[in-house]
Write a protein that holds these residues in place. Structure first.
Motif, PDB file in Angstrom:
ATOM      1  N   VAL A 154      15.341  84.958  27.336  1.00  0.00           N
ATOM      2  CA  VAL A 154      16.109  83.862  26.775  1.00  0.00           C
ATOM      3  C   VAL A 154      17.042  84.405  25.711  1.00  0.00           C
ATOM      4  O   VAL A 154      16.660  85.239  24.906  1.00  0.00           O
ATOM      5  CB  VAL A 154      15.153  82.805  26.162  1.00  0.00           C
ATOM      6  N   ARG A 155      18.274  83.933  25.703  1.00  0.00           N
ATOM      7  CA  ARG A 155      19.248  84.333  24.682  1.00  0.00           C
ATOM      8  C   ARG A 155      19.392  83.194  23.684  1.00  0.00           C
ATOM      9  O   ARG A 155      19.827  82.115  24.039  1.00  0.00           O
ATOM     10  CB  ARG A 155      20.582  84.649  25.328  1.00  0.00           C
ATOM     11  N   LEU A 156      19.029  83.464  22.452  1.00  0.00           N
ATOM     12  CA  LEU A 156      19.105  82.470  21.383  1.00  0.00           C
ATOM     13  C   LEU A 156      20.314  82.777  20.525  1.00  0.00           C
ATOM     14  O   LEU A 156      20.500  83.907  20.077  1.00  0.00           O
ATOM     15  CB  LEU A 156      17.824  82.524  20.539  1.00  0.00           C
ATOM     16  N   HIS A 157      21.162  81.779  20.326  1.00  0.00           N
ATOM     17  CA  HIS A 157      22.377  81.922  19.532  1.00  0.00           C
ATOM     18  C   HIS A 157      22.493  80.716  18.613  1.00  0.00           C
ATOM     19  O   HIS A 157      21.774  79.741  18.754  1.00  0.00           O
ATOM     20  CB  HIS A 157      23.627  81.976  20.418  1.00  0.00           C
ATOM     21  N   SER A 158      23.450  80.776  17.723  1.00  0.00           N
ATOM     22  CA  SER A 158      23.762  79.597  16.928  1.00  0.00           C
ATOM     23  C   SER A 158      25.273  79.488  16.825  1.00  0.00           C
ATOM     24  O   SER A 158      26.010  80.425  17.116  1.00  0.00           O
ATOM     25  CB  SER A 158      23.135  79.686  15.540  1.00  0.00           C
ATOM     26  N   GLY A 159      25.728  78.332  16.425  1.00  0.00           N
ATOM     27  CA  GLY A 159      27.149  78.099  16.266  1.00  0.00           C
ATOM     28  C   GLY A 159      27.388  76.813  15.519  1.00  0.00           C
ATOM     29  O   GLY A 159      26.452  76.055  15.252  1.00  0.00           O
ATOM     30  N   ARG A 160      28.610  76.565  15.183  1.00  0.00           N
ATOM     31  CA  ARG A 160      28.991  75.357  14.449  1.00  0.00           C
ATOM     32  C   ARG A 160      29.453  74.271  15.419  1.00  0.00           C
ATOM     33  O   ARG A 160      30.186  74.544  16.361  1.00  0.00           O
ATOM     34  CB  ARG A 160      30.126  75.652  13.479  1.00  0.00           C
ATOM     35  N   VAL A 161      29.014  73.037  15.150  1.00  0.00           N
ATOM     36  CA  VAL A 161      29.468  71.888  15.928  1.00  0.00           C
ATOM     37  C   VAL A 161      30.938  71.653  15.587  1.00  0.00           C
ATOM     38  O   VAL A 161      31.314  71.617  14.419  1.00  0.00           O
ATOM     39  CB  VAL A 161      28.616  70.640  15.616  1.00  0.00           C
ATOM     40  N   GLU A 162      31.754  71.524  16.624  1.00  0.00           N
ATOM     41  CA  GLU A 162      33.197  71.334  16.468  1.00  0.00           C
ATOM     42  C   GLU A 162      33.534  69.852  16.345  1.00  0.00           C
ATOM     43  O   GLU A 162      32.813  69.002  16.849  1.00  0.00           O
ATOM     44  CB  GLU A 162      33.925  71.900  17.688  1.00  0.00           C
ATOM     45  N   GLU A 163      34.680  69.571  15.724  1.00  0.00           N
ATOM     46  CA  GLU A 163      35.118  68.187  15.511  1.00  0.00           C
ATOM     47  C   GLU A 163      35.801  67.583  16.721  1.00  0.00           C
ATOM     48  O   GLU A 163      35.556  66.448  17.064  1.00  0.00           O
ATOM     49  CB  GLU A 163      36.095  68.125  14.328  1.00  0.00           C
ATOM     50  N   ALA A 164      36.679  68.309  17.352  1.00  0.00           N
ATOM     51  CA  ALA A 164      37.597  67.719  18.327  1.00  0.00           C
ATOM     52  C   ALA A 164      36.963  67.499  19.689  1.00  0.00           C
ATOM     53  O   ALA A 164      36.214  68.328  20.184  1.00  0.00           O
ATOM     54  CB  ALA A 164      38.818  68.613  18.464  1.00  0.00           C
ATOM     55  N   GLY A 165      37.311  66.365  20.293  1.00  0.00           N
ATOM     56  CA  GLY A 165      37.053  66.097  21.693  1.00  0.00           C
ATOM     57  C   GLY A 165      35.618  66.164  22.172  1.00  0.00           C
ATOM     58  O   GLY A 165      35.292  67.015  22.969  1.00  0.00           O
ATOM     59  N   GLY A 166      34.750  65.293  21.736  1.00  0.00           N
ATOM     60  CA  GLY A 166      33.383  65.268  22.207  1.00  0.00           C
ATOM     61  C   GLY A 166      32.522  66.302  21.513  1.00  0.00           C
ATOM     62  O   GLY A 166      32.888  66.852  20.487  1.00  0.00           O
ATOM     63  N   PHE A 167      31.393  66.589  22.112  1.00  0.00           N
ATOM     64  CA  PHE A 167      30.425  67.499  21.520  1.00  0.00           C
ATOM     65  C   PHE A 167      30.678  68.906  22.034  1.00  0.00           C
ATOM     66  O   PHE A 167      30.602  69.161  23.233  1.00  0.00           O
ATOM     67  CB  PHE A 167      29.013  67.044  21.881  1.00  0.00           C
ATOM     68  N   SER A 168      30.996  69.836  21.138  1.00  0.00           N
ATOM     69  CA  SER A 168      31.129  71.238  21.513  1.00  0.00           C
ATOM     70  C   SER A 168      30.626  72.104  20.371  1.00  0.00           C
ATOM     71  O   SER A 168      30.607  71.685  19.219  1.00  0.00           O
ATOM     72  CB  SER A 168      32.567  71.588  21.876  1.00  0.00           C
ATOM     73  N   GLY A 197      30.190  79.304  19.001  1.00  0.00           N
ATOM     74  CA  GLY A 197      29.349  80.435  18.615  1.00  0.00           C
ATOM     75  C   GLY A 197      30.027  81.705  19.077  1.00  0.00           C
ATOM     76  O   GLY A 197      31.225  81.886  18.852  1.00  0.00           O
ATOM     77  N   GLU A 198      29.291  82.578  19.779  1.00  0.00           N
ATOM     78  CA  GLU A 198      29.917  83.752  20.402  1.00  0.00           C
ATOM     79  C   GLU A 198      31.013  83.320  21.360  1.00  0.00           C
ATOM     80  O   GLU A 198      31.996  84.019  21.560  1.00  0.00           O
ATOM     81  CB  GLU A 198      28.881  84.551  21.198  1.00  0.00           C
ATOM     82  N   SER A 199      30.801  82.174  21.974  1.00  0.00           N
ATOM     83  CA  SER A 199      31.810  81.563  22.830  1.00  0.00           C
ATOM     84  C   SER A 199      31.788  80.065  22.545  1.00  0.00           C
ATOM     85  O   SER A 199      30.945  79.578  21.804  1.00  0.00           O
ATOM     86  CB  SER A 199      31.512  81.853  24.309  1.00  0.00           C
ATOM     87  N   LEU A 200      32.723  79.340  23.151  1.00  0.00           N
ATOM     88  CA  LEU A 200      32.782  77.897  22.967  1.00  0.00           C
ATOM     89  C   LEU A 200      31.960  77.231  24.059  1.00  0.00           C
ATOM     90  O   LEU A 200      32.177  77.467  25.244  1.00  0.00           O
ATOM     91  CB  LEU A 200      34.235  77.409  23.030  1.00  0.00           C
ATOM     92  N   PHE A 201      31.000  76.414  23.652  1.00  0.00           N
ATOM     93  CA  PHE A 201      30.180  75.645  24.589  1.00  0.00           C
ATOM     94  C   PHE A 201      30.713  74.220  24.561  1.00  0.00           C
ATOM     95  O   PHE A 201      30.512  73.505  23.587  1.00  0.00           O
ATOM     96  CB  PHE A 201      28.708  75.670  24.184  1.00  0.00           C
TER      97      PHE A 201
END
Length: 108
Positions: A13-27, A30-34
């Motif tokens: 399993v790959r565990l990462h973290s990232g910041r919740v983005e403001e624009a256009g729904g839930f994204s 992190g290392e990449s944009l989810f």
């Protein structure tokens, strides 16, 4: 559980973290944009975190949003809240507190 088996099939399993983005729904960035990642939540709950919160990503799934422990709760208690201030607390003594109004434990 199906999800656990599925995640481990790929060799770990790959565990990462990232910041919740403001624009256009839930994204989550992190290392990449989810963009609109599936969220792992208990049945019956849905949530979209506020922008700027730290999300925990597990192989492309949002496993939760990091937060400091709630010092106002005792072990075993639960608080459900929204960014707008709505709040429900389930307390160990059986009371349910909704937006500050307490309801006694179930009788009988």
């Amino acid at each position: 559980m199906w999800l656990t088996r599925k995640l481990f099939e790929g060799g770990g399993v790959r565990l990462h973290s990232g910041r919740v983005e403001e624009a256009g729904g839930f994204s989550v960035q992190g290392e990449s944009l989810f963009k609109e990642p599936e969220q792992l939540l208990p049945y019956g709950l849905m949530s979209v975190a506020e922008a700027g919160k730290q999300a925990v990503m597990l192989d492309g799934y949002c496993a939760g949003v990091a937060g400091a422990p709630d010092s106002g709760l005792q072990a075993g208690e639960t608080r459900l809240y929204s960014a707008g201030g709505a709040e429900i607390c389930l307390l160990n003594d059986g009371r349910v507190v909704i937006n500050g109004q307490a309801f006694g434990p179930k009788e009988g």
